[in-house]
Scaffold this active site. Structure first.
Site, PDB file in Angstrom:
ATOM      1  N   CYS A  77       0.795  -1.202   0.066  1.00  0.00           N
ATOM      2  CA  CYS A  77      -0.088   0.070  -0.037  1.00  0.00           C
ATOM      3  C   CYS A  77       1.036   1.366   0.060  1.00  0.00           C
ATOM      4  O   CYS A  77       1.527   1.678  -0.783  1.00  0.00           O
ATOM      5  CB  CYS A  77      -0.898  -0.021   1.305  1.00  0.00           C
ATOM      6  SG  CYS A  77      -2.381   0.893   0.698  1.00  0.00           S
ATOM      7  N   HIS A 174      -3.484  -5.075   1.882  1.00  0.00           N
ATOM      8  CA  HIS A 174      -2.556  -5.266   2.950  1.00  0.00           C
ATOM      9  C   HIS A 174      -2.940  -6.732   3.237  1.00  0.00           C
ATOM     10  O   HIS A 174      -4.040  -7.163   3.373  1.00  0.00           O
ATOM     11  CB  HIS A 174      -3.207  -4.694   4.076  1.00  0.00           C
ATOM     12  CG  HIS A 174      -3.260  -2.977   4.099  1.00  0.00           C
ATOM     13  ND1 HIS A 174      -1.847  -2.664   4.726  1.00  0.00           N
ATOM     14  CD2 HIS A 174      -3.731  -2.136   3.451  1.00  0.00           C
ATOM     15  CE1 HIS A 174      -2.087  -1.194   4.513  1.00  0.00           C
ATOM     16  NE2 HIS A 174      -3.157  -0.866   4.051  1.00  0.00           N
ATOM     17  N   GLU A 176      -1.496  -8.432   5.565  1.00  0.00           N
ATOM     18  CA  GLU A 176      -0.666  -8.595   6.989  1.00  0.00           C
ATOM     19  C   GLU A 176      -1.828  -8.792   8.018  1.00  0.00           C
ATOM     20  O   GLU A 176      -1.633  -8.815   9.245  1.00  0.00           O
ATOM     21  CB  GLU A 176       0.451  -7.771   7.038  1.00  0.00           C
ATOM     22  CG  GLU A 176      -0.061  -6.144   7.299  1.00  0.00           C
ATOM     23  CD  GLU A 176      -0.347  -5.443   6.130  1.00  0.00           C
ATOM     24  OE1 GLU A 176      -0.381  -5.884   5.078  1.00  0.00           O
ATOM     25  OE2 GLU A 176      -0.633  -4.149   6.322  1.00  0.00           O
TER      26      GLU A 176
HETATM   27  N1  GLN Z   1      -3.542   6.395   0.849  1.00  0.00           N
HETATM   28  C1  GLN Z   1      -2.224   6.058   1.347  1.00  0.00           C
HETATM   29  C2  GLN Z   1      -1.104   6.911   0.710  1.00  0.00           C
HETATM   30  O1  GLN Z   1      -1.386   7.543  -0.173  1.00  0.00           O
HETATM   31  C3  GLN Z   1      -1.904   4.790   1.442  1.00  0.00           C
HETATM   32  C4  GLN Z   1      -3.049   3.669   2.352  1.00  0.00           C
HETATM   33  C5  GLN Z   1      -2.580   2.444   2.914  1.00  0.00           C
HETATM   34  O2  GLN Z   1      -1.392   2.432   2.936  1.00  0.00           O
HETATM   35  N2  GLN Z   1      -3.268   1.967   3.503  1.00  0.00           N
HETATM   36  O3  GLN Z   1      -0.001   6.722   1.045  1.00  0.00           O
END
Ligand code: GLN
Length: 194
Positions: A77, A174, A176
């Site tokens: 992410c 994610h 995890e």
């Molecule tokens: N929206 C976040 C970003 O732009 C990422 C979100 C996440 O890691 N769950 O960094």
């Protein structure tokens, strides 16, 4: 084998817990010296702008880039955004992976969702080929892979949510926080010293 988890911000504790379930030695990484002797590194989800700014403040950008040229890194992410070459806006990036990402492409926090994904590469660690249950939280889309980066998983509509480039991995989602550790196992195989 010892795996580091970048612990500047975000859900690093959940990655450390997944690695502990798999019996792997871990280390929280906050300073360049924490990278010494690691076989791989996970960059967690969180807020990529915050992770990037803190990485600049702690002098981690170049050490992380040097680490990623030699060793495995997996970004989930925000971590995937941080690994990318292009997030289509100005923010500190490692630029290690030939992927372009679009931040928050799946909508806002309340539009977070869970999904069962078919990821053929996981057959390497689990021949059952069962879908992986994952969570998308303000997730980025991997808009484009180029160079020798390859798609590991796309949604039914073709949107790319996981990519691999040599020993580097990026996932929009994610894995995890769902308790299914097969993606972590897959990463450990990649990080294994030759
Ligand atoms: N929206 C976040 C970003 O732009 C990422 C979100 C996440 O890691 N769950 O960094």
């Amino acid at each position: 084998m010892r795996i580091g988890v970048l612990a500047l911000q975000g859900d690093f504790a959940e990655h450390l817990a997944a690695l502990a379930r798999l019996g792997v030695a871990t280390r929280e990484v906050r300073l360049p010296a924490d990278l010494d002797g690691l076989d791989g590194l996970i960059i967690p989800g969180g807020e990529s702008t915050t992770i990037g700014k803190l990485a600049v403040d702690f002098g981690l950008i170049e050490p992380l880039q040097a680490f990623g040229r030699e060793k495995s890194i997996w970004g989930t992410c925000a971590g995937a955004i941080f690994l990318s070459k292009d997030a289509r806006r100005q923010q500190p990036l490692l630029g290690l992976m030939d992927i372009t990402v679009e931040r928050n492409a799946f909508g806002r926090q309340v539009q977070s969702f869970e999904a069962d994904l078919h990821i053929p590469a996981l057959k390497e660690v689990d021949p059952s080929d069962a879908p992986l249950h994952v969570v998308f939280i303000r997730a980025p889309l991997i808009e484009q892979v180029s160079g020798d980066a390859e798609v590991l998983c796309a949604l039914a509509d073709g949107r790319i949510v996981a990519a691999k480039q040599g020993h580097l991995l990026a996932t929009s989602f994610h894995p995890e926080i769902s308790g299914d550790d097969r993606f972590h196992k897959y990463f450990l195989r990649l990080a294994e010293p030759a």
